[in-house]
Motif scaffolding. Structure first.
Motif, PDB file in Angstrom:
ATOM      1  N   ALA A 173       0.649  -1.356  -0.118  1.00  0.00           N
ATOM      2  CA  ALA A 173      -0.256  -0.217   0.078  1.00  0.00           C
ATOM      3  C   ALA A 173       1.222   1.475  -0.015  1.00  0.00           C
ATOM      4  O   ALA A 173       0.579   2.278  -0.885  1.00  0.00           O
ATOM      5  CB  ALA A 173      -0.839  -0.058   1.086  1.00  0.00           C
ATOM      6  N   ALA A 174       1.920   1.463   0.863  1.00  0.00           N
ATOM      7  CA  ALA A 174       3.153   2.165   0.522  1.00  0.00           C
ATOM      8  C   ALA A 174       3.579   2.357  -0.364  1.00  0.00           C
ATOM      9  O   ALA A 174       3.695   3.621  -1.478  1.00  0.00           O
ATOM     10  CB  ALA A 174       3.437   2.177   1.996  1.00  0.00           C
ATOM     11  N   PHE A 175       3.779   1.165  -1.418  1.00  0.00           N
ATOM     12  CA  PHE A 175       4.704   1.453  -2.857  1.00  0.00           C
ATOM     13  C   PHE A 175       3.299   2.257  -3.630  1.00  0.00           C
ATOM     14  O   PHE A 175       3.870   3.077  -4.778  1.00  0.00           O
ATOM     15  CB  PHE A 175       5.596   0.362  -2.939  1.00  0.00           C
ATOM     16  N   GLY A 176       2.228   2.171  -3.337  1.00  0.00           N
ATOM     17  CA  GLY A 176       0.951   2.176  -4.401  1.00  0.00           C
ATOM     18  C   GLY A 176       0.631   4.049  -4.341  1.00  0.00           C
ATOM     19  O   GLY A 176       0.277   4.240  -4.443  1.00  0.00           O
ATOM     20  N   LEU A 223      -6.189   6.488  -1.258  1.00  0.00           N
ATOM     21  CA  LEU A 223      -7.456   5.151  -0.683  1.00  0.00           C
ATOM     22  C   LEU A 223      -6.414   3.898  -0.257  1.00  0.00           C
ATOM     23  O   LEU A 223      -5.947   3.764   0.374  1.00  0.00           O
ATOM     24  CB  LEU A 223      -8.100   4.778  -1.282  1.00  0.00           C
ATOM     25  N   TYR A 224      -5.098   4.327  -1.298  1.00  0.00           N
ATOM     26  CA  TYR A 224      -3.750   3.631  -0.847  1.00  0.00           C
ATOM     27  C   TYR A 224      -3.276   3.688   0.585  1.00  0.00           C
ATOM     28  O   TYR A 224      -2.826   2.970   1.352  1.00  0.00           O
ATOM     29  CB  TYR A 224      -3.065   3.464  -1.789  1.00  0.00           C
ATOM     30  N   LEU A 225      -3.397   4.554   0.989  1.00  0.00           N
ATOM     31  CA  LEU A 225      -2.444   5.041   1.967  1.00  0.00           C
ATOM     32  C   LEU A 225      -4.133   4.724   3.219  1.00  0.00           C
ATOM     33  O   LEU A 225      -3.592   4.680   4.355  1.00  0.00           O
ATOM     34  CB  LEU A 225      -2.686   7.226   2.320  1.00  0.00           C
ATOM     35  N   VAL A 226      -4.723   4.801   3.311  1.00  0.00           N
ATOM     36  CA  VAL A 226      -5.884   4.249   4.123  1.00  0.00           C
ATOM     37  C   VAL A 226      -5.929   3.039   4.676  1.00  0.00           C
ATOM     38  O   VAL A 226      -5.501   2.836   5.291  1.00  0.00           O
ATOM     39  CB  VAL A 226      -7.262   4.243   3.323  1.00  0.00           C
ATOM     40  N   LEU A 227      -5.840   2.066   3.504  1.00  0.00           N
ATOM     41  CA  LEU A 227      -4.912   1.180   3.664  1.00  0.00           C
ATOM     42  C   LEU A 227      -3.933   0.483   4.246  1.00  0.00           C
ATOM     43  O   LEU A 227      -4.014  -0.825   5.421  1.00  0.00           O
ATOM     44  CB  LEU A 227      -5.499   0.143   2.053  1.00  0.00           C
TER      45      LEU A 227
END
Length: 219
Positions: free
Chosen positions: A18-21, A33-37
């Motif tokens: 998720a951090a890479f996304g 949304l990736y940061l929320v994950l």
């Protein structure tokens, strides 16, 4: 390898993905949304480490408030990401090198804190207090000065953000609070006395024909 270790590796892998996304997503909404994950995965890792207070605080504060605000702001601004991502992969190797150096420095500084062999086991009285109260005691006694330093840095960041947004611009409108405080009732509302108006007279009724005249017209 027990189930806790397996869950730790699973949540850690999701967190890294998720951090890479976040930094590679083309859409800013997808990055949020990736940061929320990533926050949820970090909260799950903290739950496995029995840091329940930090996990709940991360979900409530960052996911429930900060990231929702960021997501709404990103959706309302409609930022053009194509211009922001110009020459992204060109500078990616240098950014990766800087990130690796930062990770190495953090590892060297925080390596002693991850050595569980030298950690003092908690006493029965400390176990009775609970993680939340022990965390508060440690923060406001042993780590009081770092906490105050972090608060000052956040205050400086807030002031800097306000100063950047209040810079002089031609298309910006500013209000003078002093001028607003000096305003009086007569400056805001002006009562105008108007002369009374008369209603127009009704038009006269049309003349009606008499019976004698009607009989004469028929003849």
């Amino acid at each position: 390898m027990n189930s806790t270790t397996i869950l730790f590796y699973v949540f850690s892998a999701v967190l890294l993905g998720a951090a890479f996304g976040v930094i590679t997503a083309r859409s800013t909404v997808h990055a949020a949304l990736y940061l929320v994950l990533a926050f949820f995965s970090a909260a799950c890792v903290w739950m496995l480490l029995k840091a329940e207070f930090l996990a709940i605080a991360l979900v409530l504060v960052y996911v429930g408030a900060v990231m929702v605000l960021f997501l709404f702001v990103v959706m309302m601004l409609d930022i053009n990401t194509d211009s922001l991502r110009h020459n992204f992969w060109r500078h990616f190797p240098l950014a990766g090198l800087v990130g690796a150096v930062i990770a190495l420095e953090m590892t060297l500084v925080l390596r002693g804190g991850f050595d569980l062999g030298v950690a003092r086991p908690p006493t029965a009285a400390e176990l009775a207090l609970g993680n939340t109260k022990l965390l508060g005691i440690e923060i406001y006694t042993q780590y009081l000065y770092p906490l105050q330093l972090a608060a000052v840095l956040l205050l400086v960041a807030i002031i800097a953000a306000i100063a950047l947004t209040l810079r002089e611009r031609k298309d910006a409108r500013h209000l003078d609070p002093a001028q607003q405080m000096r305003a009086k009732k007569a400056d805001r509302v002006r009562l105008v006395k108007m002369a009374p108006t008369r209603a127009p007279a009704p038009p006269p009724p049309p003349p009606t024909a008499t019976p004698d005249a009607a009989s004469t017209e028929k003849r």
